[in-house]
Scaffold this motif. Sequence first.
Motif, PDB file in Angstrom:
ATOM      1  N   THR A  41       0.691  -1.056   0.139  1.00 33.18           N
ATOM      2  CA  THR A  41       0.062   0.085   0.121  1.00 33.18           C
ATOM      3  C   THR A  41       0.915   1.437   0.139  1.00 33.18           C
ATOM      4  O   THR A  41       1.715   1.513   0.509  1.00 33.18           O
ATOM      5  N   ARG A  42       0.697   1.938  -0.830  1.00 34.16           N
ATOM      6  CA  ARG A  42       0.893   3.536  -0.920  1.00 34.16           C
ATOM      7  C   ARG A  42       0.661   4.394   1.050  1.00 34.16           C
ATOM      8  O   ARG A  42       0.471   4.551   0.812  1.00 34.16           O
ATOM      9  N   VAL A  43       1.646   4.839   0.953  1.00 34.54           N
ATOM     10  CA  VAL A  43       2.285   5.606   2.092  1.00 34.54           C
ATOM     11  C   VAL A  43       2.457   7.047   1.351  1.00 34.54           C
ATOM     12  O   VAL A  43       3.957   7.249   1.032  1.00 34.54           O
TER      13      VAL A  43
END
Length: 180
Positions: free
Chosen positions: A174-176
């Motif tokens: 998941t992109r942070v």
Amino acid sequence: MQRHRPGGHAAAVRIRTAGFALLAAHLLLVAWIMLRPLDVPWVSAANLHPLAGIRADLALGWREGAARIGGGLVLLAPLGFLLPLAGGRVHVSVWGSLVRTVAAGALISLGIELLQTGVPGQVVDIDSVLLNTVGVAVAHLVVVPVLRARLRRGTEGAPLLVEEPAQGRTPTITRVGIAP
């Protein structure tokens, strides 16, 4: 790793098991036909000149020549689809599968011819290797693409087997966002 639809894993195992059983039965039959001693009053010389035996068979006449050549083509032809069936891979390169299957068929045929050197009444014939190899190639080209398409499609339209790459699925991260 393979993903399967519900019940698909059992179907894949059954297909491979059936392929191995049929392959073993066919190879035992071929060994019994080609490697049993024959009582003959005389034995012809070994044929080590490619196509010389085929020319001699054709010189015997249409029917006799076609029967002998057809017998050479048919003897190992089932290997053309039994070897890929026993392998159980559905999504592979058509040409890669053909090359592997034909090479295996040629090696099996050559092995049989070499074993015949020690069997009384049996004679080595290089044309048998050629005809057997062509028979394997033709059987592979005729049967395997249809069989693989049918296995991919399955019975209800959903794929029976869907192969994934050997390394497995690629993990997703998941992109942070950027920290403050």
